[in-house]
Design a protein around this motif. Structure first.
Motif, PDB file in Angstrom:
ATOM      1  N   ARG A  91      35.533  25.680  -7.592  1.00  0.00           N
ATOM      2  CA  ARG A  91      36.552  24.765  -7.052  1.00  0.00           C
ATOM      3  C   ARG A  91      36.101  23.328  -7.235  1.00  0.00           C
ATOM      4  O   ARG A  91      34.897  23.046  -7.203  1.00  0.00           O
ATOM      5  CB  ARG A  91      36.778  25.019  -5.568  1.00  0.00           C
ATOM      6  N   CYS A  92      37.073  22.439  -7.342  1.00  0.00           N
ATOM      7  CA  CYS A  92      36.755  21.019  -7.484  1.00  0.00           C
ATOM      8  C   CYS A  92      36.407  20.442  -6.112  1.00  0.00           C
ATOM      9  O   CYS A  92      37.224  20.498  -5.190  1.00  0.00           O
ATOM     10  CB  CYS A  92      37.966  20.291  -8.064  1.00  0.00           C
ATOM     11  N   SER A  93      35.219  19.878  -5.992  1.00  0.00           N
ATOM     12  CA  SER A  93      34.783  19.347  -4.690  1.00  0.00           C
ATOM     13  C   SER A  93      35.282  17.913  -4.455  1.00  0.00           C
ATOM     14  O   SER A  93      35.043  17.346  -3.406  1.00  0.00           O
ATOM     15  CB  SER A  93      33.261  19.413  -4.572  1.00  0.00           C
ATOM     16  N   ILE A  94      35.967  17.344  -5.464  1.00  0.00           N
ATOM     17  CA  ILE A  94      36.569  16.005  -5.275  1.00  0.00           C
ATOM     18  C   ILE A  94      38.066  16.070  -5.603  1.00  0.00           C
ATOM     19  O   ILE A  94      38.630  15.134  -6.155  1.00  0.00           O
ATOM     20  CB  ILE A  94      35.858  14.924  -6.132  1.00  0.00           C
ATOM     21  N   TYR A  95      38.654  17.195  -5.262  1.00  0.00           N
ATOM     22  CA  TYR A  95      40.039  17.473  -5.686  1.00  0.00           C
ATOM     23  C   TYR A  95      41.015  16.322  -5.409  1.00  0.00           C
ATOM     24  O   TYR A  95      41.809  15.956  -6.270  1.00  0.00           O
ATOM     25  CB  TYR A  95      40.522  18.751  -5.002  1.00  0.00           C
ATOM     26  N   ILE A 101      38.466  27.014 -16.074  1.00  0.00           N
ATOM     27  CA  ILE A 101      37.976  26.927 -17.456  1.00  0.00           C
ATOM     28  C   ILE A 101      38.002  25.477 -17.951  1.00  0.00           C
ATOM     29  O   ILE A 101      37.137  25.055 -18.720  1.00  0.00           O
ATOM     30  CB  ILE A 101      38.811  27.850 -18.373  1.00  0.00           C
ATOM     31  N   CYS A 102      38.963  24.709 -17.442  1.00  0.00           N
ATOM     32  CA  CYS A 102      39.071  23.305 -17.884  1.00  0.00           C
ATOM     33  C   CYS A 102      38.007  22.411 -17.237  1.00  0.00           C
ATOM     34  O   CYS A 102      37.943  21.222 -17.547  1.00  0.00           O
ATOM     35  CB  CYS A 102      40.465  22.770 -17.603  1.00  0.00           C
ATOM     36  N   CYS A 103      37.201  22.946 -16.373  1.00  0.00           N
ATOM     37  CA  CYS A 103      36.173  22.143 -15.695  1.00  0.00           C
ATOM     38  C   CYS A 103      34.808  22.266 -16.363  1.00  0.00           C
ATOM     39  O   CYS A 103      33.773  21.963 -15.738  1.00  0.00           O
ATOM     40  CB  CYS A 103      36.082  22.539 -14.232  1.00  0.00           C
ATOM     41  N   GLY A 104      34.791  22.707 -17.589  1.00  0.00           N
ATOM     42  CA  GLY A 104      33.511  22.802 -18.276  1.00  0.00           C
ATOM     43  C   GLY A 104      33.667  23.211 -19.727  1.00  0.00           C
ATOM     44  O   GLY A 104      34.789  23.368 -20.224  1.00  0.00           O
ATOM     45  N   LYS A 133      29.089  22.900 -16.899  1.00  0.00           N
ATOM     46  CA  LYS A 133      30.197  22.722 -15.943  1.00  0.00           C
ATOM     47  C   LYS A 133      30.166  21.308 -15.368  1.00  0.00           C
ATOM     48  O   LYS A 133      29.085  20.716 -15.217  1.00  0.00           O
ATOM     49  CB  LYS A 133      30.079  23.707 -14.774  1.00  0.00           C
ATOM     50  N   CYS A 134      31.323  20.803 -15.005  1.00  0.00           N
ATOM     51  CA  CYS A 134      31.402  19.501 -14.335  1.00  0.00           C
ATOM     52  C   CYS A 134      30.521  19.528 -13.081  1.00  0.00           C
ATOM     53  O   CYS A 134      30.500  20.529 -12.357  1.00  0.00           O
ATOM     54  CB  CYS A 134      32.861  19.243 -13.961  1.00  0.00           C
ATOM     55  N   VAL A 135      29.851  18.434 -12.835  1.00  0.00           N
ATOM     56  CA  VAL A 135      28.924  18.407 -11.695  1.00  0.00           C
ATOM     57  C   VAL A 135      29.647  18.554 -10.344  1.00  0.00           C
ATOM     58  O   VAL A 135      29.016  18.849  -9.332  1.00  0.00           O
ATOM     59  CB  VAL A 135      28.077  17.103 -11.659  1.00  0.00           C
ATOM     60  N   PHE A 136      30.948  18.356 -10.354  1.00  0.00           N
ATOM     61  CA  PHE A 136      31.684  18.483  -9.081  1.00  0.00           C
ATOM     62  C   PHE A 136      32.350  19.842  -8.912  1.00  0.00           C
ATOM     63  O   PHE A 136      33.078  20.061  -7.949  1.00  0.00           O
ATOM     64  CB  PHE A 136      32.724  17.365  -8.953  1.00  0.00           C
ATOM     65  N   LEU A 137      32.090  20.752  -9.830  1.00  0.00           N
ATOM     66  CA  LEU A 137      32.634  22.102  -9.676  1.00  0.00           C
ATOM     67  C   LEU A 137      31.688  22.902  -8.776  1.00  0.00           C
ATOM     68  O   LEU A 137      30.524  23.111  -9.111  1.00  0.00           O
ATOM     69  CB  LEU A 137      32.778  22.777 -11.045  1.00  0.00           C
TER      70      LEU A 137
HETATM   71  S1  SF4 Z   1      36.469  16.525 -11.381  1.00  0.00           S
HETATM   72 FE1  SF4 Z   1      37.142  18.435 -10.446  1.00  0.00          FE
HETATM   73  S2  SF4 Z   1      38.958  19.051 -11.610  1.00  0.00           S
HETATM   74 FE2  SF4 Z   1      37.845  17.527 -12.825  1.00  0.00          FE
HETATM   75  S3  SF4 Z   1      36.503  18.711 -14.175  1.00  0.00           S
HETATM   76 FE3  SF4 Z   1      35.326  18.186 -12.336  1.00  0.00          FE
HETATM   77  S4  SF4 Z   1      35.555  19.946 -10.973  1.00  0.00           S
HETATM   78 FE4  SF4 Z   1      37.178  20.083 -12.521  1.00  0.00          FE
END
Ligand code: SF4
Ligand code: SF4
Length: 149
Positions: free
Chosen positions: A80-84, A18-21, A72-76
């Motif tokens: 899942r976070c693709s740049i974790y 939820i915090c990713c967007g 949503k964040c472009v890396f979600l």
């Molecule tokens: S960078 Fe990763 S953890 Fe941060 S908002 Fe984007 S997807 Fe989520």
């Protein structure tokens, strides 16, 4: 530098993303330091402009992460976070945030919008210390100054 932290707060991330967007209640602003934008560009082989936009007035943050059309964040990717490994400090901190009180003291605040708040173990000082040191390390890399001095 010293910091204070909330006593008796429980937290366990359930990976709901939820915090990713954005949500219906609020727009999520994912800010980046210059060094974070640079590392993300290197790691993903993308131009910074592909995933972030320049901003002013939020220093030391100088970029804001772009979001998809559904907020949503472009890396979600697949929730899942693709740049974790190199995710921004703001993401590492969530649902916590360091706020300045007075001229020296920093206080950890948190948002109840995170579904993990109130779950899991009661957080100890060591949890916040780890975040604090991580923040100082990355800020120092970003500015070239040792903030622990
Ligand atoms: S960078 Fe990763 S953890 Fe941060 S908002 Fe984007 S997807 Fe989520
Ligand atoms: S909103 Fe809270 S529980 Fe959900 S992924 Fe983010 S930090 Fe974890």
């Amino acid at each position: 530098l010293s910091f204070d932290y909330p006593r008796n707060v429980r937290f366990l991330c359930n990976k709901c993303a939820i915090c990713c967007g954005d949500t219906e209640e609020r727009d999520r602003s994912i800010l980046l330091l210059r060094i974070e934008a640079k590392r993300t560009a290197q790691k993903t082989q993308k131009a910074t402009g592909e995933f972030a936009e320049k901003i002013e007035g939020s220093e030391p943050y100088v970029y804001r992460m772009k979001k998809t059309r559904d907020g949503k964040c472009v890396f979600l990717k697949d929730s899942r976070c693709s740049i974790y490994d190199i995710r921004p400090l703001i993401c590492r901190f969530y649902p916590f945030q360091l706020k300045k009180v007075g001229s020296r003291e920093l206080v950890f605040a948190y948002t109840n919008k995170c579904l993990g708040i109130g779950k899991g173990p009661r957080l100890k000082r060591s949890f916040f210390e780890k975040l604090f040191k991580e923040s100082a390390r990355i800020m120092a890399e970003d500015t070239g100054k040792d903030l622990s001095e």
